[in-house]
Design a protein around this motif. Structure first.
Motif, PDB file in Angstrom:
ATOM      1  N   ASN A 161       0.680  -1.250  -0.166  1.00 24.23           N
ATOM      2  CA  ASN A 161       0.090   0.027   0.039  1.00 24.23           C
ATOM      3  C   ASN A 161       0.771   1.174  -0.048  1.00 24.23           C
ATOM      4  OD1 ASN A 161      -1.823   2.092   0.509  1.00 24.23           O
ATOM      5  ND2 ASN A 161      -2.885   1.144   2.073  1.00 24.23           N
ATOM      6  N   LYS A 190       0.361   4.306  -0.089  1.00 20.27           N
ATOM      7  CA  LYS A 190      -0.228   5.184   0.743  1.00 20.27           C
ATOM      8  C   LYS A 190       0.296   5.220   2.384  1.00 20.27           C
ATOM      9  CE  LYS A 190      -4.832   6.072  -1.652  1.00 20.27           C
ATOM     10  NZ  LYS A 190      -6.100   6.185  -1.412  1.00 20.27           N
ATOM     11  N   THR A 191       0.877   3.980   2.683  1.00 21.87           N
ATOM     12  CA  THR A 191       1.267   3.861   4.140  1.00 21.87           C
ATOM     13  C   THR A 191       2.786   3.754   4.036  1.00 21.87           C
ATOM     14  OG1 THR A 191       1.227   1.434   3.954  1.00 21.87           O
ATOM     15  CG2 THR A 191      -0.883   2.453   4.670  1.00 21.87           C
ATOM     16  N   ILE A 192       3.354   3.936   2.823  1.00 21.14           N
ATOM     17  CA  ILE A 192       4.841   3.790   2.603  1.00 21.14           C
ATOM     18  C   ILE A 192       5.370   5.577   2.727  1.00 21.14           C
ATOM     19  CG2 ILE A 192       6.751   3.448   1.180  1.00 21.14           C
ATOM     20  CD1 ILE A 192       5.263   0.655   0.608  1.00 21.14           C
ATOM     21  N   ASN A 193       6.092   5.609   3.659  1.00 22.68           N
ATOM     22  CA  ASN A 193       6.815   6.954   3.547  1.00 22.68           C
ATOM     23  C   ASN A 193       8.371   7.108   3.018  1.00 22.68           C
ATOM     24  OD1 ASN A 193       4.633   8.041   4.958  1.00 22.68           O
ATOM     25  ND2 ASN A 193       5.222   7.346   6.818  1.00 22.68           N
ATOM     26  N   ASN A 194       8.876   5.931   3.287  1.00 19.36           N
ATOM     27  CA  ASN A 194      10.374   5.682   2.815  1.00 19.36           C
ATOM     28  C   ASN A 194      10.532   4.582   1.993  1.00 19.36           C
ATOM     29  OD1 ASN A 194      10.902   7.881   5.169  1.00 19.36           O
ATOM     30  ND2 ASN A 194      10.382   5.782   6.449  1.00 19.36           N
ATOM     31  N   LYS A 229       7.874  10.423  -1.817  1.00 18.66           N
ATOM     32  CA  LYS A 229       8.603   9.572  -0.710  1.00 18.66           C
ATOM     33  C   LYS A 229       9.917  10.029  -0.476  1.00 18.66           C
ATOM     34  CE  LYS A 229       4.737   7.141  -1.202  1.00 18.66           C
ATOM     35  NZ  LYS A 229       3.631   7.257  -0.102  1.00 18.66           N
ATOM     36  N   ASP A 276      12.356   2.643  10.058  1.00 20.91           N
ATOM     37  CA  ASP A 276      11.304   2.248  10.618  1.00 20.91           C
ATOM     38  C   ASP A 276      10.388   1.185   9.746  1.00 20.91           C
ATOM     39  OD1 ASP A 276       8.443   2.228  11.203  1.00 20.91           O
ATOM     40  OD2 ASP A 276       8.094   4.265  10.253  1.00 20.91           O
ATOM     41  N   THR A 277      10.316   0.095  10.301  1.00 19.44           N
ATOM     42  CA  THR A 277       9.585  -1.209   9.562  1.00 19.44           C
ATOM     43  C   THR A 277       8.217  -0.708   9.242  1.00 19.44           C
ATOM     44  OG1 THR A 277       9.016  -1.994  11.605  1.00 19.44           O
ATOM     45  CG2 THR A 277      11.273  -2.711  10.796  1.00 19.44           C
ATOM     46  N   VAL A 278       7.515  -0.012   9.734  1.00 16.16           N
ATOM     47  CA  VAL A 278       6.129   0.125   9.403  1.00 16.16           C
ATOM     48  C   VAL A 278       6.087   1.054   7.939  1.00 16.16           C
ATOM     49  CG1 VAL A 278       3.950   1.064  10.035  1.00 16.16           C
ATOM     50  CG2 VAL A 278       5.268  -0.091  11.809  1.00 16.16           C
ATOM     51  N   GLY A 279       6.793   2.000   8.025  1.00 13.65           N
ATOM     52  CA  GLY A 279       6.720   2.952   6.801  1.00 13.65           C
ATOM     53  C   GLY A 279       7.671   2.999   5.743  1.00 13.65           C
ATOM     54  N   THR A 280       8.424   1.511   5.640  1.00 18.72           N
ATOM     55  CA  THR A 280       9.660   1.733   4.813  1.00 18.72           C
ATOM     56  C   THR A 280       9.526   0.556   3.929  1.00 18.72           C
ATOM     57  OG1 THR A 280      11.085   2.857   6.352  1.00 18.72           O
ATOM     58  CG2 THR A 280      11.909   1.562   4.458  1.00 18.72           C
TER      59      THR A 280
END
Length: 452
Positions: A2, A4-8, A31, A69-73
């Motif tokens: 997704n 949209k949830t990825i920042n990096n 990004k 950051d495992t969530v946003g990468t």
């Protein structure tokens, strides 16, 4: 995945031609982008200048804090990077979302109307011509290219997200991640036998790719290939064919017969029958995608080329220098045909850097035959890329296969001094390794020689 949830987005192998196009895409859509590559190159410098952080040390300590950051990468890697890489081990061990480049490209293009160009030869030039034709005819397109388009001065174009153009790379079966609306297969010669094992398995995988075309989509194939689809070729039996071909001003003038009409006096400036076929493939894809034939034909004339694809580096009265990515016997044959057609009777020197030990082993005799036709052959050592040496597979062994009295093996350090003494009218540099980094120095030497 997704977005949209990825920042990096972190790239392991960011300097590769396909990876860097994806890096540009993610940077363009806002990004944070960073990555690693083995060595600094012109490409990595361009990425750094565009605001991306690039490291050249395979060490987890080099990873910027924001990318931990495992969530946003999202982590993207190329199959050319070994699984033993410290960075690859870190990201996989920490539970990051780690994807092959092909998976990410497949995801990005899946929601668009996707044009995909496959084939062991011609896909980079064909996709670059197609991107140019679509852009020139007003189609808002995003393109991921495997080479630097001289029209765009980039391997990436973003003018709209509804239509995409991409190469469909057969290496590591990457193209099976795509689901195109319009696909093209330019050629299926034996290659990457380290991946496929034999030609039969390669043919089967190309047929599997053909089956990836979306329902209602179109498959376009080079006339004569053993796969059914809309055909293109110089042959009169093809659905899209070339007629009344003339050589003029270093390029071609010809007519294109489509299933509906005859488009006359089409001009295309890149020499060689292989480039003529690439232009026809791109034309066919564009027209089948809805572009008016006359508009597509007019756009062909404005195509400047792709860097390292029969790329003129010097044109003087007494010396011509052409650089080309050719790294397979069929590609060398195509360059040979083009240079003999454009410069009949001229003395031609080919400087060739073999790419990969496995490819040199698999096509030793074929390379020998392809290179034997040139008036003079200069071999450099094999560029290993991702491979370890194979016993008995060397450029010295390849030299023995070349049936030419005027041949020699030299180091890159010796090459410039040799070129200062050459009496060749046309000099070619061929290969997919780091020979491309020598082009500017070679051009300087030959430019000085041209003044003599």
């Amino acid at each position: 995945m997704n977005l949209k949830t990825i920042n990096n987005v972190y790239f392991i192998g960011i300097g590769g031609i396909g990876m860097s196009a994806l890096a540009r895409y993610f940077k363009f859509i806002g990004k944070n982008v960073a990555g690693y590559d083995r060595v600094s190159t012109e490409m990595t410098t361009e990425l750094e200048n565009a605001g991306m952080s690039v490291t050249f040390k395979d060490d987890e300590e080099e990873i910027p804090e924001v990318f931990r950051d495992t969530v946003g990468t999202l982590v993207v890697y190329t199959p050319a990077v070994p699984k033993s890489s410290a960075l690859f081990q870190y990201f996989t061990g920490k539970g990051f979302e780690v994807c092959k480049r092909a998976q990410v490209l497949g995801f990005i293009t899946s929601g668009s109307f996707c044009y995909a160009v496959a084939g062991t030869h011609g896909k980079t030039t064909t996709s670059a011509i197609l991107a140019h034709v679509l852009k020139d005819t007003g189609v808002p397109v995003t393109a991921f290219l495997g080479g630097i388009s001289e029209n765009l001065n980039s391997n990436f174009l973003l003018e709209g997200d509804k239509i995409t153009v991409t190469e469909a790379d057969e290496f590591d079966r990457s193209f099976l991640h795509l689901s195109p609306d319009i696909a093209c297969i330019t050629s299926i010669d034996a290659d990457h036998l380290d991946i496929y094992g034999n030609k039969e398995e390669m043919d089967r995988t190309f047929r599997e790719f053909a089956g990836k075309v979306k329902p209602g989509g179109k498959l376009i194939v080079r006339y004569g290939l053993p796969i059914s689809g809309i055909t293109y070729g110089v042959e009169s039996g093809a659905d899209y064919s070339v007629e009344n071909l003339e050589i003029r001003d270093g390029g071609y003038v010809f007519d294109i017969r489509t299933p509906e009409k005859l488009v006359t006096r089409v001009k295309f400036g890149k020499p060689g029958k292989h480039n003529l076929l690439n232009a026809l493939a791109a034309f066919t894809m564009a027209v089948e995608g809805g572009v008016e034939p006359g508009d597509a034909a007019e756009a062909l004339f404005g195509f400047k080329g792709v860097k390292r694809r029969f790329s003129y580096q010097l044109k003087s009265e007494n010396i011509v220098y052409v650089d080309d990515y050719a790294h397979h016997p069929a590609e060398i044959d195509a360059v040979y045909q083009a240079v003999r057609e454009m410069y009949p009777g001229k003395k031609v020197m080919a400087v060739f850097q073999p790419h990969l030990f496995s490819r040199t082993r698999d096509f030793m005799e074929e390379f020998g035959r392809s290179l034997s036709g040139f008036d003079e052959v200069v071999l450099l050592d094999i560029y290993p890329a991702r491979e370890e040496p194979i016993e008995g597979i060397t450029s010295a062994r390849l030299l023995e296969e070349i049936d030419n009295d005027n041949k020699q093996l030299v180091s890159k350090k010796e090459l410039l001094s040799l070129l200062k003494k050459t009496d060749a009218d046309v000099v070619l540099t061929l290969g997919a390794g780091d020979i491309g980094r020598e082009v500017e120095k070679i051009r300087e030497v030959l430019s000085e020689k041209a003044k003599e």
